[in-house]
Design a protein around this motif. Sequence first.
Motif, PDB file in Angstrom:
ATOM      1  N   ILE A  96     -10.821  -5.626  -1.893  1.00 35.29           N
ATOM      2  CA  ILE A  96     -11.097  -5.510  -0.514  1.00 35.29           C
ATOM      3  C   ILE A  96     -10.046  -4.385  -0.022  1.00 35.29           C
ATOM      4  O   ILE A  96     -10.637  -3.103   0.664  1.00 35.29           O
ATOM      5  N   ALA A  97      -8.941  -4.497  -0.205  1.00 35.94           N
ATOM      6  CA  ALA A  97      -7.942  -3.609   0.195  1.00 35.94           C
ATOM      7  C   ALA A  97      -7.873  -2.312  -0.388  1.00 35.94           C
ATOM      8  O   ALA A  97      -7.887  -1.107  -0.017  1.00 35.94           O
ATOM      9  N   ILE A  98      -8.246  -2.341  -1.936  1.00 35.95           N
ATOM     10  CA  ILE A  98      -8.500  -0.905  -2.427  1.00 35.95           C
ATOM     11  C   ILE A  98      -9.729  -0.222  -2.144  1.00 35.95           C
ATOM     12  O   ILE A  98      -9.700   0.995  -1.863  1.00 35.95           O
ATOM     13  N   VAL A  99     -10.770  -0.847  -1.739  1.00 37.12           N
ATOM     14  CA  VAL A  99     -11.942  -0.285  -1.446  1.00 37.12           C
ATOM     15  C   VAL A  99     -11.650   0.345   0.116  1.00 37.12           C
ATOM     16  O   VAL A  99     -11.991   1.559   0.471  1.00 37.12           O
ATOM     17  N   ILE A 100     -11.006  -0.174   1.152  1.00 39.94           N
ATOM     18  CA  ILE A 100     -10.604  -0.001   2.183  1.00 39.94           C
ATOM     19  C   ILE A 100      -9.680   1.279   2.189  1.00 39.94           C
ATOM     20  O   ILE A 100      -9.677   2.424   2.928  1.00 39.94           O
ATOM     21  N   TYR A 101      -8.567   1.467   1.282  1.00 32.44           N
ATOM     22  CA  TYR A 101      -7.615   2.388   1.288  1.00 32.44           C
ATOM     23  C   TYR A 101      -8.342   3.659   0.535  1.00 32.44           C
ATOM     24  O   TYR A 101      -8.268   4.709   1.023  1.00 32.44           O
ATOM     25  N   GLN A 102      -9.271   3.545  -0.226  1.00 33.55           N
ATOM     26  CA  GLN A 102      -9.979   4.602  -0.849  1.00 33.55           C
ATOM     27  C   GLN A 102     -11.045   5.238   0.177  1.00 33.55           C
ATOM     28  O   GLN A 102     -11.141   6.491   0.175  1.00 33.55           O
ATOM     29  N   ILE A 103     -11.594   4.584   1.019  1.00 29.20           N
ATOM     30  CA  ILE A 103     -12.645   5.052   2.040  1.00 29.20           C
ATOM     31  C   ILE A 103     -11.460   5.764   2.975  1.00 29.20           C
ATOM     32  O   ILE A 103     -11.880   6.909   3.347  1.00 29.20           O
ATOM     33  N   LEU A 104     -10.663   5.052   3.369  1.00 34.63           N
ATOM     34  CA  LEU A 104      -9.906   5.865   4.486  1.00 34.63           C
ATOM     35  C   LEU A 104      -9.124   7.149   3.669  1.00 34.63           C
ATOM     36  O   LEU A 104      -9.141   8.180   4.609  1.00 34.63           O
TER      37      LEU A 104
END
Length: 240
Positions: A96-104
């Motif tokens: 979840i953290a990886i996906v959010i980080y990549q989106i941002l």
Amino acid sequence: MDIALSGIILLILVLPGISFAKGFYSGEFSNQYTTSDFYNLLINTLFPSLILYLLSYPIIYYIFSYDFRFDILLGLSSSNDEIIKLAITTVERNKIAIVIYQILLNTVAYIIGNRLKKYVLSKSLDTTYDILKYKNIWHYIITARLLNFEKNSHILQNDTVEDVDFTHVDALVNVNDETFIYKGVLADYQLAKDGGLDLLIVTNAQRKLISDPSGSYKDIKGNYIILKYSDLINLNLTFI
């Protein structure tokens, strides 16, 4: 090493650079974004990605206490089963953290690229520094920004490109085996996907037949007329 998995990992690592390039080469410059030149691809993706990761890492680490482990991500393409198992477990735990980080990160990368493009164009830096020059030559011709280049600086004496209020068009056009001269005020233009000129949108248009002995122009009814580049024989632009 799984080639497909390695390709996905590489894509994730260069994705911020791709987003940055997409923002910088947006709009009329989108054809340059899809360049097949390896050197340009390297500069336009890997280098921005590296800078964005370096700038964002301290922020997410010290403010959000999140450690983006590149070694774990790269471990997915390892040939060592233990390393792969550890990498999969770590990615699964932090997905979840990886996906959010990549989106941002990719959103910010696109915005930075787009803002940089606007700044470069507003300050005419692309006509001063070759590294920032866009390949769409028709953009420079149509917008009169070709006159900003040093080799053309003698053409403008007391005026600047910013002083141009509108562009008058005289176009020699072939229509059904007959040749006309169209004239009017340039309202807009569209570039082709290959970087060439696709069409001109002209307002207050008039035309005359070359073979007409009277040589008088006739008004063309309507707000705009579309001139396709493929029908143009010659084109004259006057910057008023």
